[in-house]
Design a protein around this motif. Structure first.
Motif, PDB file in Angstrom:
ATOM      1  N   GLY A 136       0.770  -1.227   0.000  1.00 17.52           N
ATOM      2  CA  GLY A 136       0.000   0.000   0.000  1.00 17.52           C
ATOM      3  C   GLY A 136       0.800   1.276   0.000  1.00 17.52           C
ATOM      4  O   GLY A 136       0.254   2.357  -0.240  1.00 17.52           O
ATOM      5  N   GLY A 137       2.091   1.186   0.305  1.00 17.53           N
ATOM      6  CA  GLY A 137       2.957   2.351   0.251  1.00 17.53           C
ATOM      7  C   GLY A 137       2.625   3.419   1.283  1.00 17.53           C
ATOM      8  O   GLY A 137       1.914   3.189   2.264  1.00 17.53           O
ATOM      9  N   VAL A 138       3.140   4.610   1.026  1.00 18.43           N
ATOM     10  CA  VAL A 138       2.983   5.732   1.956  1.00 18.43           C
ATOM     11  C   VAL A 138       1.529   6.132   2.103  1.00 18.43           C
ATOM     12  O   VAL A 138       1.075   6.477   3.197  1.00 18.43           O
ATOM     13  CB  VAL A 138       3.825   6.934   1.472  1.00 18.43           C
ATOM     14  N   LEU A 139       0.780   6.095   1.003  1.00 12.50           N
ATOM     15  CA  LEU A 139      -0.631   6.503   1.054  1.00 12.50           C
ATOM     16  C   LEU A 139      -1.415   5.661   2.043  1.00 12.50           C
ATOM     17  O   LEU A 139      -2.173   6.193   2.865  1.00 12.50           O
ATOM     18  CB  LEU A 139      -1.251   6.408  -0.336  1.00 12.50           C
ATOM     19  N   LEU A 140      -1.243   4.337   1.985  1.00 12.35           N
ATOM     20  CA  LEU A 140      -1.979   3.479   2.906  1.00 12.35           C
ATOM     21  C   LEU A 140      -1.481   3.679   4.340  1.00 12.35           C
ATOM     22  O   LEU A 140      -2.267   3.676   5.285  1.00 12.35           O
ATOM     23  CB  LEU A 140      -1.845   2.013   2.502  1.00 12.35           C
ATOM     24  N   TRP A 141      -0.169   3.848   4.519  1.00 14.48           N
ATOM     25  CA  TRP A 141       0.383   4.050   5.864  1.00 14.48           C
ATOM     26  C   TRP A 141      -0.237   5.285   6.505  1.00 14.48           C
ATOM     27  O   TRP A 141      -0.675   5.250   7.663  1.00 14.48           O
ATOM     28  CB  TRP A 141       1.895   4.198   5.791  1.00 14.48           C
ATOM     29  N   LEU A 142      -0.305   6.367   5.757  1.00 13.08           N
ATOM     30  CA  LEU A 142      -0.891   7.594   6.284  1.00 13.08           C
ATOM     31  C   LEU A 142      -2.398   7.437   6.514  1.00 13.08           C
ATOM     32  O   LEU A 142      -2.951   7.992   7.474  1.00 13.08           O
ATOM     33  CB  LEU A 142      -0.624   8.755   5.318  1.00 13.08           C
ATOM     34  N   SER A 143      -3.046   6.679   5.642  1.00 13.39           N
ATOM     35  CA  SER A 143      -4.480   6.435   5.804  1.00 13.39           C
ATOM     36  C   SER A 143      -4.756   5.627   7.069  1.00 13.39           C
ATOM     37  O   SER A 143      -5.703   5.914   7.816  1.00 13.39           O
ATOM     38  CB  SER A 143      -5.030   5.703   4.578  1.00 13.39           C
ATOM     39  N   VAL A 144      -3.933   4.610   7.318  1.00 13.56           N
ATOM     40  CA  VAL A 144      -4.082   3.801   8.526  1.00 13.56           C
ATOM     41  C   VAL A 144      -3.780   4.644   9.763  1.00 13.56           C
ATOM     42  O   VAL A 144      -4.421   4.488  10.809  1.00 13.56           O
ATOM     43  CB  VAL A 144      -3.163   2.561   8.449  1.00 13.56           C
ATOM     44  N   LEU A 145      -2.815   5.546   9.656  1.00 10.29           N
ATOM     45  CA  LEU A 145      -2.531   6.478  10.756  1.00 10.29           C
ATOM     46  C   LEU A 145      -3.782   7.303  11.077  1.00 10.29           C
ATOM     47  O   LEU A 145      -4.154   7.458  12.245  1.00 10.29           O
ATOM     48  CB  LEU A 145      -1.374   7.403  10.371  1.00 10.29           C
ATOM     49  N   GLY A 146      -4.429   7.838  10.041  1.00  8.60           N
ATOM     50  CA  GLY A 146      -5.645   8.616  10.254  1.00  8.60           C
ATOM     51  C   GLY A 146      -6.761   7.785  10.863  1.00  8.60           C
ATOM     52  O   GLY A 146      -7.474   8.249  11.762  1.00  8.60           O
TER      53      GLY A 146
END
Length: 251
Positions: A136-146
């Motif tokens: 998922g890359g950075v986009l998914l990591w940041l989405s999971v953070l949110g």
């Protein structure tokens, strides 16, 4: 807390544990139940979060077959969930609750849309995924953070939000996405629970009743959820999301 109140909260925890394993949003049952029996809303939110941790654990364990091969992915995304949960827990204790009243229903609505369009979206993104990060890359990591921030703050429909994000950004069938969701939800709930134990008011009798119910419910929900065909599971997720939006806006 009377015996009958404890039994009622146990039953709410049982239902919540099962729903969390299949979809998420179990807090929409347990949180109102605790408030209805006279627990202060902030204390109810905190106690509910702690009490649902065992149910999250049994739900994740029930999906262990679908977790095969996802270890590296969850090791990458797990820290995002943990960091988000800490931020969300701090916001719960220090931020005006009205701040999220407008944002949260919108997030759940977006998640429902993602769940509905996931098969078509997956087909369009398939070629791009082959050349990008399979986790998922950075986009998914940041989405999971949110999603973790939201989960640490309140948590109702956290599962719907996570399924929408994971399902849209990972090349996985829905049941494997649901299994990953259960682990990430467990990380969020457990991280926030550790924070709350030290700095927030806790009703330990309420925690016990919810924990016992959610533990059993997590096992039951996992057994049932793993047998639900993807189209039906998708419909259940959307229905739960709509109910969550309704309760958060009009409840």
């Amino acid at each position: 807390m009377t015996v009958w109140e404890a039994v009622a909260i146990f039953a709410a925890g049982l239902a919540a544990g099962a729903i969390n394993a299949v979809v998420g949003s179990g807090s929409l049952i347990t949180f109102p139940a605790l408030v209805a029996f006279g627990v202060d809303p902030v204390t109810a939110n905190v106690s509910n979060n702690i009490g649902l941790v065992p149910g999250s654990l049994t739900g994740a364990y029930g999906y262990r077959a679908e977790l095969a091969g996802q270890r590296d992915r969850l090791l990458r995304l797990g820290p995002a969930s943990a960091i988000g949960a800490l931020i969300g827990g701090i916001l719960l204790l220090f931020l005006d609750p009205d701040v999220f009243h407008v944002v949260v229903p919108v997030l759940i609505a977006v998640a429902c849309v993602l769940v509905v369009v996931q098969p078509r979206l997956n087909a369009r993104l398939a070629a791009r995924r082959e050349q990008s990060d399979p986790h998922g890359g950075v986009l998914l990591w940041l989405s999971v953070l949110g999603a973790g921030i939201y989960g640490g703050y309140f948590g109702a429909a956290q599962g719907v939000l996570l399924i929408g994000l994971l399902g849209s950004l990972l090349p996985e069938p829905l049941q494997r996405v649901n299994a990953a969701k259960n682990v990430l939800s467990l990380i969020v709930n457990a991280t926030a629970a550790v924070l709350f134990v030290f700095i927030a008011p806790v009703d330990w009798w309420a925690v016990l009743a919810v924990a016992l119910g959610s533990t059993v419910g997590g096992f039951v929900g996992a057994r049932v959820g793993r047998k639900i065909p993807a189209p039906i599971l998708r419909g259940v997720i959307v229905c739960v999301g709509i109910v969550a939006i309704f309760k958060l806006v009009y409840g």
